[in-house]
Scaffold this motif. Structure first.
Motif, PDB file in Angstrom:
ATOM      1  N   MET A 151      34.490  33.706  47.292  1.00 23.32           N
ATOM      2  CA  MET A 151      34.500  32.470  48.085  1.00 23.32           C
ATOM      3  C   MET A 151      35.342  32.591  49.344  1.00 23.32           C
ATOM      4  SD  MET A 151      32.366  30.612  46.676  1.00 23.32           S
ATOM      5  CE  MET A 151      32.538  29.124  47.630  1.00 23.32           C
ATOM      6  N   ASP A 154      45.284  37.837  51.119  1.00 29.11           N
ATOM      7  CA  ASP A 154      45.052  38.187  49.706  1.00 29.11           C
ATOM      8  C   ASP A 154      46.175  39.130  49.303  1.00 29.11           C
ATOM      9  OD1 ASP A 154      42.136  38.213  47.848  1.00 29.11           O
ATOM     10  OD2 ASP A 154      43.845  39.429  47.201  1.00 29.11           O
ATOM     11  N   GLU A 176      41.249  30.887  39.561  1.00 23.33           N
ATOM     12  CA  GLU A 176      41.152  29.510  39.048  1.00 23.33           C
ATOM     13  C   GLU A 176      42.277  29.278  38.025  1.00 23.33           C
ATOM     14  OE1 GLU A 176      39.691  27.149  40.288  1.00 23.33           O
ATOM     15  OE2 GLU A 176      38.572  25.870  38.925  1.00 23.33           O
ATOM     16  N   LYS A 202      47.981  28.490  41.964  1.00 21.16           N
ATOM     17  CA  LYS A 202      47.695  27.666  43.153  1.00 21.16           C
ATOM     18  C   LYS A 202      48.959  26.896  43.571  1.00 21.16           C
ATOM     19  CE  LYS A 202      42.742  27.278  41.981  1.00 21.16           C
ATOM     20  NZ  LYS A 202      41.943  28.022  42.943  1.00 21.16           N
ATOM     21  N   SER A 241      37.136  24.814  41.537  1.00 17.62           N
ATOM     22  CA  SER A 241      35.870  24.302  41.011  1.00 17.62           C
ATOM     23  C   SER A 241      36.126  23.235  39.966  1.00 17.62           C
ATOM     24  CB  SER A 241      35.094  25.423  40.315  1.00 17.62           C
ATOM     25  OG  SER A 241      34.924  26.517  41.146  1.00 17.62           O
ATOM     26  N   ILE A 278      28.194  33.923  40.644  1.00 16.55           N
ATOM     27  CA  ILE A 278      29.450  33.153  40.692  1.00 16.55           C
ATOM     28  C   ILE A 278      30.628  34.032  40.268  1.00 16.55           C
ATOM     29  CG2 ILE A 278      30.700  31.302  39.452  1.00 16.55           C
ATOM     30  CD1 ILE A 278      27.913  29.860  39.328  1.00 16.55           C
TER      31      ILE A 278
HETATM   32  N1  LIG Z   1      32.619  32.044  42.589  1.00 13.88           N
HETATM   33  C1  LIG Z   1      32.060  30.884  42.885  1.00 13.88           C
HETATM   34  O1  LIG Z   1      30.827  30.751  42.875  1.00 13.88           O
HETATM   35  C2  LIG Z   1      32.910  29.703  43.258  1.00 13.88           C
HETATM   36  C3  LIG Z   1      32.291  28.587  43.849  1.00 13.88           C
HETATM   37  C4  LIG Z   1      33.086  27.516  44.266  1.00 13.88           C
HETATM   38  C5  LIG Z   1      34.458  27.547  44.054  1.00 13.88           C
HETATM   39  N2  LIG Z   1      35.032  28.638  43.458  1.00 13.88           N
HETATM   40  C6  LIG Z   1      36.496  28.631  43.295  1.00 13.88           C
HETATM   41  O2  LIG Z   1      37.034  29.421  44.332  1.00 13.88           O
HETATM   42  C7  LIG Z   1      38.232  30.084  43.864  1.00 13.88           C
HETATM   43  C8  LIG Z   1      38.060  31.592  44.051  1.00 13.88           C
HETATM   44  O3  LIG Z   1      36.927  32.025  43.355  1.00 13.88           O
HETATM   45  P1  LIG Z   1      36.235  33.440  43.699  1.00 13.88           P
HETATM   46  O4  LIG Z   1      34.950  33.464  42.968  1.00 13.88           O
HETATM   47  O5  LIG Z   1      36.270  33.683  45.143  1.00 13.88           O
HETATM   48  O6  LIG Z   1      37.259  34.442  42.968  1.00 13.88           O
HETATM   49  P2  LIG Z   1      37.383  36.033  43.120  1.00 13.88           P
HETATM   50  O7  LIG Z   1      37.802  36.538  41.797  1.00 13.88           O
HETATM   51  O8  LIG Z   1      36.135  36.612  43.737  1.00 13.88           O
HETATM   52  O9  LIG Z   1      38.553  36.207  44.204  1.00 13.88           O
HETATM   53  C9  LIG Z   1      39.852  35.710  44.000  1.00 13.88           C
HETATM   54  C10 LIG Z   1      40.764  36.456  44.969  1.00 13.88           C
HETATM   55  O10 LIG Z   1      42.065  35.829  44.940  1.00 13.88           O
HETATM   56  C11 LIG Z   1      43.044  36.860  45.044  1.00 13.88           C
HETATM   57  N3  LIG Z   1      44.299  36.319  44.544  1.00 13.88           N
HETATM   58  C12 LIG Z   1      44.640  36.058  43.264  1.00 13.88           C
HETATM   59  N4  LIG Z   1      45.861  35.490  43.211  1.00 13.88           N
HETATM   60  C13 LIG Z   1      46.308  35.387  44.503  1.00 13.88           C
HETATM   61  C14 LIG Z   1      47.477  34.861  45.117  1.00 13.88           C
HETATM   62  N5  LIG Z   1      48.465  34.328  44.387  1.00 13.88           N
HETATM   63  N6  LIG Z   1      47.578  34.910  46.460  1.00 13.88           N
HETATM   64  C15 LIG Z   1      46.590  35.445  47.227  1.00 13.88           C
HETATM   65  N7  LIG Z   1      45.439  35.956  46.693  1.00 13.88           N
HETATM   66  C16 LIG Z   1      45.306  35.918  45.346  1.00 13.88           C
HETATM   67  C17 LIG Z   1      42.461  38.023  44.256  1.00 13.88           C
HETATM   68  O11 LIG Z   1      43.038  39.249  44.651  1.00 13.88           O
HETATM   69  C18 LIG Z   1      40.968  37.923  44.616  1.00 13.88           C
HETATM   70  O12 LIG Z   1      40.675  38.713  45.744  1.00 13.88           O
HETATM   71  C19 LIG Z   1      38.427  29.632  42.422  1.00 13.88           C
HETATM   72  O13 LIG Z   1      39.290  28.536  42.407  1.00 13.88           O
HETATM   73  C20 LIG Z   1      37.011  29.217  42.011  1.00 13.88           C
HETATM   74  O14 LIG Z   1      37.005  28.266  40.980  1.00 13.88           O
HETATM   75  C21 LIG Z   1      34.290  29.721  43.066  1.00 13.88           C
END
Ligand SMILES: NC(=O)c1ccc[n+]([C@@H]2O[C@H](COP(=O)([O-])OP(=O)(O)OC[C@H]3O[C@@H](n4cnc5c(N)ncnc54)[C@H](O)[C@@H]3O)[C@@H](O)[C@H]2O)c1
Length: 286
Positions: free
Chosen positions: A17, A36, A94, A99, A121, A236
Protein backbone atom coordinates in the motif's frame (compact mmCIF):
# COMPACT_ATOMS: atom_id res chain seq x y z
CA UNK A 1 -3.79 23.47 -5.08
CA UNK A 2 -6.84 22.36 -3.07
CA UNK A 3 -4.76 21.63 -0.03
CA UNK A 4 -2.57 24.68 0.25
CA UNK A 5 -1.28 23.91 3.75
CA UNK A 6 0.09 20.53 2.70
CA UNK A 7 3.29 20.50 0.68
CA UNK A 8 5.15 17.42 1.87
CA UNK A 9 3.48 14.10 2.62
CA UNK A 10 5.34 11.50 4.67
CA UNK A 11 4.24 8.02 3.56
CA UNK A 12 5.24 5.45 6.16
CA UNK A 13 5.64 1.87 5.00
CA UNK A 14 6.91 1.02 1.52
CA UNK A 15 5.03 -2.25 1.07
CA UNK A 16 2.00 -3.05 -1.08
CA UNK A 17 0.00 0.00 0.00
CA UNK A 18 2.69 2.51 0.96
CA UNK A 19 4.38 2.31 -2.44
CA UNK A 20 1.05 2.82 -4.23
CA UNK A 21 0.01 5.71 -1.97
CA UNK A 22 3.39 7.41 -2.49
CA UNK A 23 2.83 7.14 -6.23
CA UNK A 24 -0.64 8.71 -5.93
CA UNK A 25 0.70 11.60 -3.82
CA UNK A 26 3.74 12.22 -6.04
CA UNK A 27 1.61 12.13 -9.19
CA UNK A 28 -0.71 14.73 -7.61
CA UNK A 29 2.32 17.04 -7.30
CA UNK A 30 3.22 16.68 -3.60
CA UNK A 31 6.72 16.22 -2.31
CA UNK A 32 6.78 12.76 -0.76
CA UNK A 33 9.05 11.24 1.84
CA UNK A 34 8.70 7.47 1.73
CA UNK A 35 9.85 5.95 4.99
CA UNK A 36 10.37 2.27 5.83
CA UNK A 37 12.56 0.58 8.43
CA UNK A 38 13.53 -2.01 5.85
CA UNK A 39 15.82 -0.58 3.17
CA UNK A 40 15.19 -3.43 0.74
CA UNK A 41 11.49 -2.49 0.77
CA UNK A 42 12.44 1.05 -0.26
CA UNK A 43 14.40 -0.31 -3.21
CA UNK A 44 11.47 -2.52 -4.21
CA UNK A 45 9.03 0.39 -3.84
CA UNK A 46 11.11 2.59 -6.15
CA UNK A 47 11.24 -0.19 -8.74
CA UNK A 48 7.55 -0.98 -8.57
CA UNK A 49 6.60 2.69 -8.77
CA UNK A 50 8.75 3.21 -11.88
CA UNK A 51 7.10 0.15 -13.49
CA UNK A 52 3.63 1.30 -12.60
CA UNK A 53 4.21 4.86 -13.86
CA UNK A 54 5.67 3.45 -17.07
CA UNK A 55 2.39 1.60 -17.65
CA UNK A 56 0.42 4.82 -17.02
CA UNK A 57 2.69 6.58 -19.52
CA UNK A 58 2.24 3.86 -22.16
CA UNK A 59 -1.54 4.00 -21.75
CA UNK A 60 -1.48 7.79 -22.17
CA UNK A 61 -2.82 8.38 -18.64
CA UNK A 62 0.13 10.64 -17.85
CA UNK A 63 2.62 12.55 -20.02
CA UNK A 64 6.42 12.41 -20.01
CA UNK A 65 6.76 15.50 -17.80
CA UNK A 66 4.31 14.13 -15.21
CA UNK A 67 6.20 10.82 -15.26
CA UNK A 68 9.51 12.56 -14.54
CA UNK A 69 7.99 14.90 -11.94
CA UNK A 70 6.35 12.02 -10.06
CA UNK A 71 9.66 10.14 -9.84
CA UNK A 72 11.61 13.22 -8.75
CA UNK A 73 8.96 14.12 -6.12
CA UNK A 74 9.81 11.08 -3.96
CA UNK A 75 12.63 10.85 -1.47
CA UNK A 76 13.22 7.40 0.06
CA UNK A 77 14.58 7.04 3.58
CA UNK A 78 14.96 4.64 6.48
CA UNK A 79 15.91 7.50 8.82
CA UNK A 80 12.88 8.74 10.74
CA UNK A 81 14.58 12.07 11.46
CA UNK A 82 14.21 12.92 7.77
CA UNK A 83 10.42 12.57 8.05
CA UNK A 84 9.46 16.22 8.10
CA UNK A 85 6.23 17.43 6.54
CA UNK A 86 2.66 18.51 7.19
CA UNK A 87 0.83 15.18 6.71
CA UNK A 88 1.65 11.55 7.44
CA UNK A 89 -0.11 8.75 5.61
CA UNK A 90 0.78 5.63 7.53
CA UNK A 91 0.74 2.20 5.84
CA UNK A 92 2.93 0.03 8.09
CA UNK A 93 2.03 -3.36 9.58
CA UNK A 94 -1.53 -3.84 10.85
CA UNK A 95 -0.60 -3.55 14.52
CA UNK A 96 -1.88 -0.91 16.92
CA UNK A 97 1.28 -0.58 19.05
CA UNK A 98 3.50 -0.15 15.98
CA UNK A 99 1.24 2.59 14.60
CA UNK A 100 1.00 4.40 17.96
CA UNK A 101 4.80 4.30 18.43
CA UNK A 102 5.36 5.69 14.94
CA UNK A 103 2.82 8.53 15.31
CA UNK A 104 4.26 9.63 18.64
CA UNK A 105 7.79 9.69 17.21
CA UNK A 106 6.56 11.75 14.25
CA UNK A 107 4.80 14.24 16.56
CA UNK A 108 8.07 14.69 18.43
CA UNK A 109 9.85 15.44 15.15
CA UNK A 110 7.15 17.62 13.55
CA UNK A 111 5.12 19.14 16.40
CA UNK A 112 1.41 19.04 17.34
CA UNK A 113 0.11 20.51 14.07
CA UNK A 114 1.13 17.38 12.13
CA UNK A 115 -1.90 15.62 10.59
CA UNK A 116 -1.64 11.86 10.94
CA UNK A 117 -3.75 9.69 8.64
CA UNK A 118 -3.80 5.94 9.07
CA UNK A 119 -4.42 3.57 6.18
CA UNK A 120 -5.42 0.87 8.66
CA UNK A 121 -7.95 -1.61 7.27
CA UNK A 122 -9.49 -2.49 10.59
CA UNK A 123 -7.87 -1.03 13.70
CA UNK A 124 -10.17 1.37 15.53
CA UNK A 125 -9.17 5.00 14.93
CA UNK A 126 -10.46 5.86 18.43
CA UNK A 127 -8.26 3.17 20.03
CA UNK A 128 -5.16 4.49 18.27
CA UNK A 129 -6.16 8.09 19.14
CA UNK A 130 -6.36 7.25 22.84
CA UNK A 131 -2.65 6.35 22.90
CA UNK A 132 -1.20 9.20 20.84
CA UNK A 133 -0.09 12.66 21.91
CA UNK A 134 -2.59 14.68 19.79
CA UNK A 135 -5.78 12.62 19.19
CA UNK A 136 -7.59 15.41 17.30
CA UNK A 137 -4.92 15.18 14.59
CA UNK A 138 -5.70 11.52 13.73
CA UNK A 139 -8.00 10.49 10.89
CA UNK A 140 -8.41 7.29 8.86
CA UNK A 141 -7.48 7.51 5.18
CA UNK A 142 -8.13 4.06 3.82
CA UNK A 143 -6.97 3.49 0.26
CA UNK A 144 -7.67 0.28 -1.67
CA UNK A 145 -5.28 -2.01 -3.48
CA UNK A 146 -3.80 -1.13 -5.99
CA UNK A 147 -3.86 2.45 -4.70
CA UNK A 148 -2.93 4.13 -8.01
CA UNK A 149 -5.94 2.50 -9.69
CA UNK A 150 -8.70 2.10 -7.10
CA UNK A 151 -10.77 5.26 -6.71
CA UNK A 152 -12.41 4.69 -3.33
CA UNK A 153 -10.89 6.18 -0.17
CA UNK A 154 -12.70 5.66 3.14
CA UNK A 155 -12.12 8.73 5.33
CA UNK A 156 -12.66 7.60 8.91
CA UNK A 157 -13.79 10.17 11.41
CA UNK A 158 -13.05 9.04 14.93
CA UNK A 159 -14.75 10.57 17.96
CA UNK A 160 -11.68 12.74 18.64
CA UNK A 161 -10.89 13.71 15.01
CA UNK A 162 -11.07 17.44 14.27
CA UNK A 163 -13.91 18.08 11.77
CA UNK A 164 -11.60 20.48 9.91
CA UNK A 165 -9.12 17.65 9.38
CA UNK A 166 -11.86 15.33 8.09
CA UNK A 167 -12.72 18.03 5.56
CA UNK A 168 -9.08 18.62 4.65
CA UNK A 169 -8.44 14.91 4.05
CA UNK A 170 -11.65 14.58 2.03
CA UNK A 171 -10.56 17.54 -0.13
CA UNK A 172 -7.10 16.04 -0.46
CA UNK A 173 -8.54 12.71 -1.67
CA UNK A 174 -10.60 14.60 -4.26
CA UNK A 175 -7.51 16.53 -5.30
CA UNK A 176 -5.76 13.17 -5.79
CA UNK A 177 -8.67 12.24 -8.09
CA UNK A 178 -10.06 9.71 -5.65
CA UNK A 179 -13.64 9.16 -4.51
CA UNK A 180 -13.73 9.76 -0.74
CA UNK A 181 -16.51 8.44 1.49
CA UNK A 182 -16.69 9.57 5.11
CA UNK A 183 -17.20 6.60 7.46
CA UNK A 184 -17.78 6.12 11.16
CA UNK A 185 -15.17 4.30 13.19
CA UNK A 186 -16.56 0.76 13.47
CA UNK A 187 -14.93 -2.67 12.95
CA UNK A 188 -13.74 -3.01 9.33
CA UNK A 189 -15.35 0.37 8.49
CA UNK A 190 -17.59 -0.31 5.45
CA UNK A 191 -15.74 -2.30 2.78
CA UNK A 192 -13.77 -4.64 5.00
CA UNK A 193 -16.84 -5.40 7.13
CA UNK A 194 -18.99 -6.28 4.14
CA UNK A 195 -16.18 -8.22 2.43
CA UNK A 196 -15.38 -10.52 5.38
CA UNK A 197 -17.91 -13.26 4.45
CA UNK A 198 -16.62 -13.21 0.84
CA UNK A 199 -13.19 -14.40 1.97
CA UNK A 200 -14.25 -16.50 4.94
CA UNK A 201 -17.01 -18.52 3.25
CA UNK A 202 -14.69 -19.19 0.30
CA UNK A 203 -12.01 -20.58 2.63
CA UNK A 204 -14.63 -22.56 4.57
CA UNK A 205 -15.85 -24.20 1.33
CA UNK A 206 -12.31 -25.22 0.39
CA UNK A 207 -11.33 -26.25 3.93
CA UNK A 208 -14.31 -28.63 4.11
CA UNK A 209 -13.53 -30.15 0.71
CA UNK A 210 -16.67 -28.86 -1.01
CA UNK A 211 -14.80 -27.01 -3.79
CA UNK A 212 -11.28 -26.24 -4.95
CA UNK A 213 -9.57 -22.85 -4.84
CA UNK A 214 -9.58 -22.68 -8.65
CA UNK A 215 -13.29 -23.57 -8.85
CA UNK A 216 -14.33 -20.91 -6.35
CA UNK A 217 -12.29 -18.21 -8.08
CA UNK A 218 -13.50 -19.20 -11.56
CA UNK A 219 -17.15 -19.21 -10.51
CA UNK A 220 -16.98 -15.82 -8.78
CA UNK A 221 -15.09 -14.28 -11.71
CA UNK A 222 -17.67 -15.69 -14.13
CA UNK A 223 -20.51 -13.86 -12.40
CA UNK A 224 -18.75 -10.52 -12.66
CA UNK A 225 -16.39 -10.19 -9.71
CA UNK A 226 -13.14 -8.69 -10.94
CA UNK A 227 -11.25 -11.38 -9.04
CA UNK A 228 -12.16 -14.50 -7.07
CA UNK A 229 -11.55 -14.40 -3.29
CA UNK A 230 -8.32 -16.44 -3.32
CA UNK A 231 -6.65 -14.31 -6.02
CA UNK A 232 -7.78 -11.22 -4.14
CA UNK A 233 -6.37 -12.47 -0.81
CA UNK A 234 -3.05 -13.20 -2.56
CA UNK A 235 -3.01 -9.64 -3.91
CA UNK A 236 -3.85 -8.09 -0.53
CA UNK A 237 -1.32 -10.24 1.36
CA UNK A 238 -2.52 -13.19 3.48
CA UNK A 239 -0.95 -11.74 6.63
CA UNK A 240 -2.78 -8.42 6.22
CA UNK A 241 -6.07 -10.10 5.29
CA UNK A 242 -5.82 -12.49 8.28
CA UNK A 243 -5.03 -9.61 10.69
CA UNK A 244 -8.06 -7.70 9.42
CA UNK A 245 -10.31 -10.77 9.84
CA UNK A 246 -9.00 -11.32 13.36
CA UNK A 247 -9.49 -7.69 14.41
CA UNK A 248 -13.02 -7.46 12.96
CA UNK A 249 -13.96 -10.82 14.55
CA UNK A 250 -12.62 -9.82 17.97
CA UNK A 251 -14.12 -6.31 17.88
CA UNK A 252 -17.56 -7.76 17.04
CA UNK A 253 -17.44 -10.16 20.01
CA UNK A 254 -16.09 -13.25 18.18
CA UNK A 255 -19.18 -14.39 16.22
CA UNK A 256 -18.70 -17.94 14.88
CA UNK A 257 -19.64 -16.87 11.33
CA UNK A 258 -16.65 -14.50 11.15
CA UNK A 259 -14.03 -16.77 12.74
CA UNK A 260 -10.67 -16.44 10.88
CA UNK A 261 -9.79 -19.48 8.75
CA UNK A 262 -7.12 -21.99 9.72
CA UNK A 263 -6.01 -22.61 6.10
CA UNK A 264 -5.01 -18.97 5.92
CA UNK A 265 -3.17 -19.12 9.23
CA UNK A 266 -1.27 -22.24 8.09
CA UNK A 267 -0.08 -20.46 4.93
CA UNK A 268 1.12 -17.46 6.95
CA UNK A 269 3.05 -19.72 9.35
CA UNK A 270 4.86 -21.14 6.31
CA UNK A 271 5.70 -17.60 5.08
CA UNK A 272 3.39 -17.94 2.08
CA UNK A 273 1.85 -14.46 1.97
CA UNK A 274 0.66 -14.17 -1.63
CA UNK A 275 1.94 -12.03 -4.50
CA UNK A 276 4.48 -10.24 -2.30
CA UNK A 277 6.30 -13.51 -1.48
CA UNK A 278 5.55 -14.99 -4.93
CA UNK A 279 3.47 -17.78 -3.39
CA UNK A 280 0.23 -17.85 -1.44
CA UNK A 281 -2.88 -19.73 -2.55
CA UNK A 282 -1.29 -19.60 -6.02
CA UNK A 283 2.28 -19.50 -7.25
CA UNK A 284 3.63 -16.46 -9.15
CA UNK A 285 6.65 -16.27 -11.41
CA UNK A 286 9.91 -15.53 -9.57
N1 LIG B 1 -2.71 -4.96 1.41
C1 LIG B 1 -3.87 -4.37 1.18
O1 LIG B 1 -4.60 -4.73 0.23
C2 LIG B 1 -4.34 -3.24 2.04
C3 LIG B 1 -5.42 -2.45 1.60
C4 LIG B 1 -5.80 -1.35 2.37
C5 LIG B 1 -5.16 -1.07 3.57
N2 LIG B 1 -4.12 -1.87 3.98
C6 LIG B 1 -3.45 -1.51 5.24
O2 LIG B 1 -2.26 -0.84 4.90
C7 LIG B 1 -1.24 -1.12 5.89
C8 LIG B 1 -0.02 -1.72 5.17
O3 LIG B 1 -0.41 -2.87 4.48
P1 LIG B 1 0.52 -3.47 3.30
O4 LIG B 1 -0.29 -4.51 2.63
O5 LIG B 1 1.11 -2.38 2.52
O6 LIG B 1 1.66 -4.18 4.17
P2 LIG B 1 3.09 -4.75 3.69
O7 LIG B 1 3.37 -5.92 4.53
O8 LIG B 1 3.11 -4.92 2.19
O9 LIG B 1 4.09 -3.54 4.02
C9 LIG B 1 4.26 -3.04 5.33
C10 LIG B 1 5.59 -2.28 5.33
O10 LIG B 1 5.70 -1.58 6.59
C11 LIG B 1 7.07 -1.64 6.99
N3 LIG B 1 7.10 -1.38 8.43
C12 LIG B 1 6.72 -2.19 9.43
N4 LIG B 1 6.84 -1.57 10.62
C13 LIG B 1 7.31 -0.31 10.35
C14 LIG B 1 7.61 0.83 11.15
N5 LIG B 1 7.47 0.81 12.48
N6 LIG B 1 8.05 1.95 10.53
C15 LIG B 1 8.21 2.00 9.18
N7 LIG B 1 7.93 0.94 8.37
C16 LIG B 1 7.48 -0.19 8.96
C17 LIG B 1 7.54 -3.01 6.55
O11 LIG B 1 8.94 -3.06 6.43
C18 LIG B 1 6.81 -3.17 5.21
O12 LIG B 1 7.62 -2.71 4.15
C19 LIG B 1 -1.89 -2.03 6.92
O13 LIG B 1 -2.38 -1.25 7.96
C20 LIG B 1 -3.04 -2.66 6.12
O14 LIG B 1 -4.11 -3.07 6.94
C21 LIG B 1 -3.69 -2.94 3.24
Amino acid sequence: MANNTIHTIIVCGAGTMGSGIAQVAATAGFKVIQFDLNESMLVRAAESMAKSLQKFLEKGKIGTEAFKDAISNIHYTSDINECKGELVIEAIIENKEAKVGLFNQLFTINGPQLIVASNTSSISIDLIAESIAYPVQLVGMHFFNPAPIMKLVEVIKGKYTSPAIVQQITDLALFMQKAPVICKDSPGFIVNRVARPYYLEAMHLVQTGKATIEQVDAVLASIGFKMGPFKLMDLIGLDINYSVSTIVWEDLGKPLRLKPASIQKDKIEQGLLGVKTKIGFYQYEK
